[in-house]
Write a protein that holds these residues in place. Structure first.
Motif, PDB file in Angstrom:
ATOM      1  N   ILE A 146      49.882  37.201  38.894  1.00 24.76           N
ATOM      2  CA  ILE A 146      48.553  37.391  38.309  1.00 24.76           C
ATOM      3  C   ILE A 146      47.650  38.126  39.285  1.00 24.76           C
ATOM      4  O   ILE A 146      46.830  38.947  38.893  1.00 24.76           O
ATOM      5  CB  ILE A 146      47.962  36.010  37.935  1.00 24.76           C
TER       6      ILE A 146
ATOM      7  N   ASN B 254      47.953  43.818  36.557  1.00 24.33           N
ATOM      8  CA  ASN B 254      47.050  43.628  35.444  1.00 24.33           C
ATOM      9  C   ASN B 254      47.853  43.214  34.212  1.00 24.33           C
ATOM     10  O   ASN B 254      48.256  44.040  33.413  1.00 24.33           O
ATOM     11  CB  ASN B 254      46.308  44.941  35.193  1.00 24.33           C
TER      12      ASN B 254
ATOM     13  N   ARG C  84      38.793  35.060  33.171  1.00 24.30           N
ATOM     14  CA  ARG C  84      39.747  35.868  33.923  1.00 24.30           C
ATOM     15  C   ARG C  84      39.347  36.130  35.380  1.00 24.30           C
ATOM     16  O   ARG C  84      40.149  35.883  36.286  1.00 24.30           O
ATOM     17  CB  ARG C  84      40.020  37.195  33.201  1.00 24.30           C
TER      18      ARG C  84
ATOM     19  N   TYR D  24      37.454  34.484  37.371  1.00 24.47           N
ATOM     20  CA  TYR D  24      37.548  33.235  38.119  1.00 24.47           C
ATOM     21  C   TYR D  24      39.000  32.854  38.376  1.00 24.47           C
ATOM     22  O   TYR D  24      39.387  32.515  39.494  1.00 24.47           O
ATOM     23  CB  TYR D  24      36.835  32.122  37.345  1.00 24.47           C
TER      24      TYR D  24
ATOM     25  N   LYS E 147      40.803  35.090  40.943  1.00 33.23           N
ATOM     26  CA  LYS E 147      40.387  34.874  42.324  1.00 33.23           C
ATOM     27  C   LYS E 147      40.808  33.510  42.841  1.00 33.23           C
ATOM     28  O   LYS E 147      40.938  33.300  44.034  1.00 33.23           O
ATOM     29  CB  LYS E 147      38.859  35.010  42.428  1.00 33.23           C
ATOM     30  N   LYS E 148      41.000  32.568  41.926  1.00 30.75           N
ATOM     31  CA  LYS E 148      41.243  31.187  42.344  1.00 30.75           C
ATOM     32  C   LYS E 148      42.723  30.840  42.527  1.00 30.75           C
ATOM     33  O   LYS E 148      43.065  30.075  43.427  1.00 30.75           O
ATOM     34  CB  LYS E 148      40.627  30.244  41.299  1.00 30.75           C
TER      35      LYS E 148
ATOM     36  N   TYR F 188      33.303  36.460  45.912  1.00 28.44           N
ATOM     37  CA  TYR F 188      34.114  35.250  45.749  1.00 28.44           C
ATOM     38  C   TYR F 188      33.194  34.066  45.961  1.00 28.44           C
ATOM     39  O   TYR F 188      32.282  34.129  46.787  1.00 28.44           O
ATOM     40  CB  TYR F 188      35.225  35.185  46.797  1.00 28.44           C
TER      41      TYR F 188
ATOM     42  N   GLY G 132      43.150  48.402  40.417  1.00 30.32           N
ATOM     43  CA  GLY G 132      44.284  48.085  39.563  1.00 30.32           C
ATOM     44  C   GLY G 132      43.889  47.293  38.329  1.00 30.32           C
ATOM     45  O   GLY G 132      44.748  46.838  37.598  1.00 30.32           O
ATOM     46  N   LYS G 133      42.590  47.124  38.137  1.00 32.84           N
ATOM     47  CA  LYS G 133      42.042  46.418  36.958  1.00 32.84           C
ATOM     48  C   LYS G 133      42.517  44.976  36.887  1.00 32.84           C
ATOM     49  O   LYS G 133      42.660  44.417  35.795  1.00 32.84           O
ATOM     50  CB  LYS G 133      42.411  47.150  35.655  1.00 32.84           C
ATOM     51  N   ILE G 134      42.801  44.390  38.047  1.00 27.95           N
ATOM     52  CA  ILE G 134      43.192  42.985  38.036  1.00 27.95           C
ATOM     53  C   ILE G 134      41.969  42.124  37.773  1.00 27.95           C
ATOM     54  O   ILE G 134      42.033  41.131  37.089  1.00 27.95           O
ATOM     55  CB  ILE G 134      43.910  42.618  39.346  1.00 27.95           C
ATOM     56  N   PHE G 135      40.834  42.513  38.321  1.00 30.20           N
ATOM     57  CA  PHE G 135      39.570  41.950  37.844  1.00 30.20           C
ATOM     58  C   PHE G 135      38.470  42.990  37.935  1.00 30.20           C
ATOM     59  O   PHE G 135      38.605  43.994  38.619  1.00 30.20           O
ATOM     60  CB  PHE G 135      39.189  40.645  38.549  1.00 30.20           C
TER      61      PHE G 135
ATOM     62  N   MET H  77      56.737  43.582  32.881  1.00 34.42           N
ATOM     63  CA  MET H  77      55.543  42.982  33.481  1.00 34.42           C
ATOM     64  C   MET H  77      54.613  44.043  34.026  1.00 34.42           C
ATOM     65  O   MET H  77      53.400  43.919  33.964  1.00 34.42           O
ATOM     66  CB  MET H  77      55.941  42.035  34.601  1.00 34.42           C
TER      67      MET H  77
END
Lengths: 261, 243
Positions: free
Chosen positions: A98, A102, A254, A256, A259-260, B14, B73-76, B115
């Protein structure tokens, strides 16, 4: 079309990913064991035996059809517990992934639900011959069974979505649920009959515990040959609400979650 | 030519929690108005990259380099500012991330591929190249748990080398395996990075590889933007600041 949340549509596009995740988890869980996939049938069977020994031989309770009445409720409960409690950990156990790519988070609880549902179908195949052996009344009411399964599927997936997020927020929810699930099961009419609940409390009991109406309905359509309990409507409403809210909560949380974990 | 990546004044924060959040701490804090400590891993960073450019990112440990890669990377999403990306970025997984130990190398290629967001047909088209490049031979059908660490790394690298998109995000350029495979993987990496149709962002502590590949370099320090310029200029100042 607006009824189907955006999130669900996005997940449907990832069906290859879900397929491979499910296949790989099935292999991981069952391959390399001497009896392999047979455990999907043996697990629920052994669990039922334990309860039958407890109730019939130790407490001298339960009628002639007790094993199938119990089993009808028990396999539904195992499906619910397996799917939801695995969802509780699913973001953490896939944390590395995760954090690095993405990937839509919804696929992970859907994966655990597919596994739970597969195990349920397997255990249902064990129930079928037992229904005949223990002389269940099988008539047209059996047609309610797939509808009940569909409603429970909706409820379990919705619940799992919420649990998956909650599991990240509260790391000790896992410990609490191990205990709560046990209590919840004894509080539901699986080991006993709904008629064991005094009449004046029965309505409130059916309202506060969604599994009361579900277990009662499974027993009705599979064993007694009667229609489902009418409180199943309430269960359906809760199922729709959970499945509507759950995916949105995952999307919203998402940042949160990523990052967690 | 238009920018393919435009990063506009972004910030990523964070929340600092002293201990793991559990029900006890949650209930305790529920009634107290707690002053949440926020830590900015990245703030006020802006830059643009055009197609075919190779951006090197340097900075000390904990300066926000990896966070930058995650946002790209658009992870967040960033908590402040905006990122516009024209195309699909793909992160190079740190080698072996997402491998399932019980599955064979072959099955892991399929799983890893989907994935990473590739259609299974695309993975199938590349699978023979991946197997050949990894030099795993018949071992490809063995469970990954029986692989040596070198073998897993070779498989991980080979997947990354064949399954990627037009924008590549690389955390450390590495060669893996024994000497001959290391040479081969470094050569492959070089070929990938220097392909003009590709836009690349490399985060690295290895300044030699940054100098070798990058067409410009971004320096961030303690979450803040320091400098963006030609590699020689930035690296000169960066090295000075370090000593």
């Amino acid at each position: 079309m607006g009824l189907i949340p955006q999130e669900i549509k996005a997940v449907l596009k990832k069906k290859d990913l879900i397929k491979y995740l499910v296949l790989s988890d099935l292999k991981t869980n069952y391959k390399g064991k001497a009896l392999g996939f047979l455990w999907m049938l043996l697990d629920p069977l052994f669990m039922m035996l334990v309860y039958v020994i407890l109730v019939v031989f130790i407490f001298k309770r339960g009628g002639a059809q007790f094993p199938i009445l119990l089993f009808s409720a028990l396999i539904s409960w195992r499906w619910f517990v397996q799917s939801t409690s695995n969802s509780l950990k699913t973001f953490k156990s896939n944390g590395n992934l995760i954090k690095s790519i993405n990937v839509p988070l919804h696929v992970f609880p859907i994966n655990t639900n597919t596994l739970g549902f597969t195990a349920f179908i397997a255990s249902f195949t064990v129930l079928i011959p037992m229904l005949f052996i223990f002389d269940a009344t099988i008539n047209l009411n059996i047609l309610w069974f797939p509808i009940l399964v569909a409603i429970q599927l909706l409820f379990t997936i919705g619940f799992s979505f919420i649990f998956a997020v909650a599991g990240v927020y509260f790391s000790d929810l896992h410990n609490i649920m191990a205990f709560t699930f046990k209590l919840w099961f004894y509080f539901s009419p699986a080991l006993y009959d709904l008629s064991a609940i005094p009449i004046k409390f029965r309505t409130i009991y059916l309202v506060i515990n969604p599994f009361a109406s579900l277990f009662e309905s499974y027993k009705n359509v599979l064993v007694h040959g009667t229609p489902p309990n009418k409180f199943i409507i309430l269960f359906l409403i809760e199922a729709i609400a959970l499945t509507y809210i759950g995916p949105k909560w995952i999307t919203k949380s998402r940042p949160y979650i990523v990052k967690k974990v | 030519m238009d920018s393919i990546i435009k990063v506009d004044n972004i910030g990523v924060s964070y929340q600092m929690t002293k201990d793991d959040e559990n029900l006890k701490t949650y209930l305790r804090n529920f009634f107290k108005k707690k002053d949440k400590k926020v830590f900015w891993a990245l703030r006020n960073v802006s830059f643009e990259i055009k197609k075919g450019e190779i951006l090197g990112v340097v900075g000390a440990n904990g300066s926000g380099k990896s966070t930058l890669l995650k946002v790209l990377g658009k992870i967040f999403e960033p908590d402040e500012g905006q990122i516009t990306i024209d195309g699909t970025p793909s992160a190079l997984l740190s080698l072996g991330t997402g491998f399932r130990r019980e599955l064979s190398g072959y099955e892991n290629i399929l799983l890893n591929g989907v994935m990473l967001g590739f259609a299974k047909e695309v993975v199938a088209q590349n699978i023979q190249n991946i197997i050949d490049f990894s030099e795993l031979g018949d071992f490809i059908h063995e469970p990954v748990k029986n692989y040596s660490s070198g073998m897993s790394a070779r498989l991980g690298f080979s997947i990354a080398a064949f399954l990627h998109k037009e924008i590549m995000l690389i955390d450390e350029v590495l060669g893996v395996g024994d000497r001959s495979f290391k040479r081969k993987s470094q050569a492959k990496m070089k070929e990938l990075i220097q392909d003009k149709s590709r836009t690349v962002i490399i985060v690295s502590h290895n300044l030699d590889s940054i100098l070798e590949y990058a067409t410009k370099v971004l320096w961030i320090n303690k979450s803040k933007f320091m400098m963006l310029d030609k590699p020689e200029k930035v690296l000169e100042k960066y090295i000075k600041s370090q000593s």
